[in-house]
Design a protein around this motif. Structure first.
Motif, PDB file in Angstrom:
ATOM      1  N   CYS A 116      -7.757   1.656  -8.593  1.00  0.00           N
ATOM      2  CA  CYS A 116      -6.814   0.564  -8.800  1.00  0.00           C
ATOM      3  C   CYS A 116      -7.099  -0.565  -7.814  1.00  0.00           C
ATOM      4  O   CYS A 116      -7.225  -0.346  -6.614  1.00  0.00           O
ATOM      5  CB  CYS A 116      -5.368   1.017  -8.661  1.00  0.00           C
ATOM      6  SG  CYS A 116      -4.237  -0.290  -9.183  1.00  0.00           S
TER       7      CYS A 116
ATOM      8  N   HIS B 124      -3.191  -1.039 -16.442  1.00  0.00           N
ATOM      9  CA  HIS B 124      -2.331  -0.524 -15.381  1.00  0.00           C
ATOM     10  C   HIS B 124      -2.186  -1.533 -14.248  1.00  0.00           C
ATOM     11  O   HIS B 124      -3.127  -2.237 -13.895  1.00  0.00           O
ATOM     12  CB  HIS B 124      -2.908   0.770 -14.807  1.00  0.00           C
ATOM     13  CG  HIS B 124      -2.257   1.143 -13.507  1.00  0.00           C
ATOM     14  ND1 HIS B 124      -1.096   1.881 -13.463  1.00  0.00           N
ATOM     15  CD2 HIS B 124      -2.564   0.815 -12.224  1.00  0.00           C
ATOM     16  CE1 HIS B 124      -0.727   2.006 -12.188  1.00  0.00           C
ATOM     17  NE2 HIS B 124      -1.604   1.373 -11.412  1.00  0.00           N
TER      18      HIS B 124
ATOM     19  N   ARG C  78      -1.285   7.319  -4.276  1.00  0.00           N
ATOM     20  CA  ARG C  78      -1.115   6.726  -5.607  1.00  0.00           C
ATOM     21  C   ARG C  78      -2.483   6.442  -6.235  1.00  0.00           C
ATOM     22  O   ARG C  78      -2.744   6.767  -7.384  1.00  0.00           O
ATOM     23  CB  ARG C  78      -0.313   5.434  -5.475  1.00  0.00           C
ATOM     24  CG  ARG C  78       0.081   4.815  -6.798  1.00  0.00           C
ATOM     25  CD  ARG C  78       0.977   3.618  -6.567  1.00  0.00           C
ATOM     26  NE  ARG C  78       0.247   2.492  -6.016  1.00  0.00           N
ATOM     27  CZ  ARG C  78       0.688   1.737  -5.003  1.00  0.00           C
ATOM     28  NH1 ARG C  78       1.850   1.985  -4.426  1.00  0.00           N
ATOM     29  NH2 ARG C  78      -0.030   0.727  -4.575  1.00  0.00           N
TER      30      ARG C  78
HETATM   31 ZN   LIG Z   1      -2.544  -0.578  -7.732  1.00  0.00          ZN
END
Ligand SMILES: [Zn+2]
Ligand SMILES: [Zn+2]
Ligand SMILES: [Zn+2]
Length: 500
Positions: A482, A419, A470
């Protein structure tokens, strides 16, 4: 005196003859934690040999084991059962004869016993027979060969898969360090040549897929997920149920052969296990139990239909899937019920499935689907609204704003796609079927890692939500934090504006 191996095998062979796919489940046990533990104990035992003479013997043995495996790797093993049996009997007899001649023939004896193991339909069972019949040093050598063989096959995988025409390879990539300073390695997809923006890097057919339960039996193909245009007629189930439709006889044939023969409810009473399984999926609006049933059925299909070549660089569906990352799924009443339904459904038709589908394995398979499956979009005409599945948003990778999607699918190579919130590829379904095409969204250089977004990040160039939300969504659905360049940038910008 020890019983002869041949005598014990004669008893064992009766049990295994005619259960082709038992080979499959049995070979898999080689990779089982329990079995690996036993192997480890054996290896430890081998390593505990203390005297220096024996140490030297062991080193020599390790070297000749490795050499013997090199030689065996170049041998062509028989394909037909008759030839396999012939080779098996010859090698076992040879092994026994050599072992009886004394220590200096132990290596050669082990090689023969190992060759026999390669063609025997039920290797684990044979190992247990060897343990009772073969002199211990020879047995230890056979075990050492077996574990080295498994290790080699595992390492070979990423050299032969994905095939060159997919234009990608799977590399080990660094992914930060653990708290105690150890490097974390993950596997990701890397381009093997340059790509222009908009170019298709590869296309891929999934291992297993499924429609949203609410779309079954309507104008969507149960096999390839394609929407069947109103102008075309649908193909119905040849066994006779009315629960599913297909876009073509080709799809129908494949579905019946690979999995639908086990799931079809045709001419069965409403209290049948088949009905119960189907009703469970529809009522709860879930796809994953059905996908697991299909996956298991497909493995059996593969094992019973493929012509084995005996080559080491051949991998089956399970070999592909067992390497994939997965989310930990906690056992609960839902999973217990799903396992029960699955066993009742497949158990009577697939001997061996009961032992194969342990709770741990079911949860792992479910966790693999949750982490790796992609949402598939195939609506070609009109609009479709289906009830939102409890699985949908959280678990399938998808950047589509159109929810719900048509279904979900699990892919071999695409599962390795990492990702990023500013990815260099996008997943698409240009044929409006389950066939996935990976498209470059900007120029890509050879050797660059390929990334895609697991969730929708932007819409018309505008972020659909801030980086905090997010990241939270990614953490909730896929359980990772992330740390892509974009997240870093946006975090830094937020921190500096806080200071102002
Ligand atoms: Zn990211
Ligand atoms: Zn189809
Ligand atoms: Zn049917």
């Amino acid at each position: 005196m020890k019983t002869s191996t041949v005598a014990l095998i004669a008893v064992g062979a009766v049990v295994t003859v005619g259960i082709g796919y038992a080979i499959y489940f049995d070979q898999k046990r080689r990779n089982d934690p329990e079995f690996r533990k036993r192997l480890k104990r054996e290896r430890k035992r081998l390593l505990k040999v203390k005297k220096s003479e024996e140490e030297a013997f062991k080193n020599k043995a390790a070297e000749s084991i490795s050499q013997a495996l090199d030689e065996i790797a170049n041998e062509t093993f028989p394909v037909t059962n008759q030839d396999k049996e012939k080779l098996f009997v010859e090698e076992v007899a040879k092994g026994e004869e050599l072992a009886a001649r004394g220590e200096e023939f132990y290596n050669e004896a082990a090689v023969s016993f190992f060759r026999a193991l390669k063609v025997y339909p039920s290797p684990v069972e044979l190992v247990m027979i060897y343990q009772k019949t073969v002199p211990e040093p020879v047995f230890n050598l056979v075990m050492a060969m077996m574990s080295l063989d498994v290790k080699r096959k595992q390492e070979l995988y990423y050299k032969v898969y994905p095939p060159a025409e997919m234009n990608v390879r799977i590399d080990e990539l660094p992914e930060g360090v653990t708290d105690d300073g150890k490097q974390i390695i993950r596997r990701g997809l890397v381009a093997t040549r340059d790509f222009d923006e908009g170019e298709v890097i590869y296309t891929e057919i999934p291992v297993v897929s499924a429609l949203e339960p609410a779309l079954e039996g309507q104008d969507f193909c149960n096999f390839c997920l394609k929407q069947i245009p109103a102008s075309e007629s649908t193909v119905t189930c040849s066994i006779g149920c009315e629960k599913v439709v297909y876009c073509s006889t080709d799809c129908e044939k494949k579905a019946v052969a690979q999995y639908h023969q086990y799931l079809c409810t045709s001419s069965l009473s409403l209290s049948s296990k088949e009905h119960e399984f189907a009703t469970y999926a529809t009522k709860n609006n879930v796809k994953y139990p059905g996908m697991i049933a299909r996956f298991l059925a497909t493995m059996v299909y593969e094992e019973t239909t493929k012509v084995p070549t005996g080559r080491d660089d051949e991998y089956n569906t399970w070999d592909h899937i067992e390497r994939l990352r997965f989310l930990e799924v906690n056992p609960g009443p839902t999973e217990a019920l799903e396992i029960k339904l699955l066993k009742e459904l497949l158990g009577p038709k697939v001997p061996g499935i009961d032992e194969f589908v342990t709770e741990e394995r079911y949860l792992t398979l479910k966790g693999k689907l949750q982490y790796n499956a992609y949402g598939v979009e195939t609506v070609a005409e009109g609009e479709k609204t289906v009830p939102k599945s409890p699985e949908q948003h959280r678990n399938a990778r998808s950047t589509s704003p159109a929810h719900p999607l048509t279904g979900a699918a699990l892919y071999r190579a695409t599962s390795y796609l990492a990702h990023s919130c500013e990815p260099n590829t996008a997943v698409s379904f240009p044929r409006r079927t389950q066939e996935l095409a990976l498209v470059a969204t900007r120029p890509i250089k050879q050797g660059e890692e390929l990334t895609t977004s697991y969730v929708q990040v932007d819409s018309d160039g505008e972020p659909v939500r801030g980086h905090v939300e997010r990241k939270k969504e990614l953490a909730d659905a896929f359980r990772f934090k992330c740390a892509c360049k974009r997240c870093e940038r946006e975090e830094a910008a937020a921190a500096s504006s806080d200071r102002d």
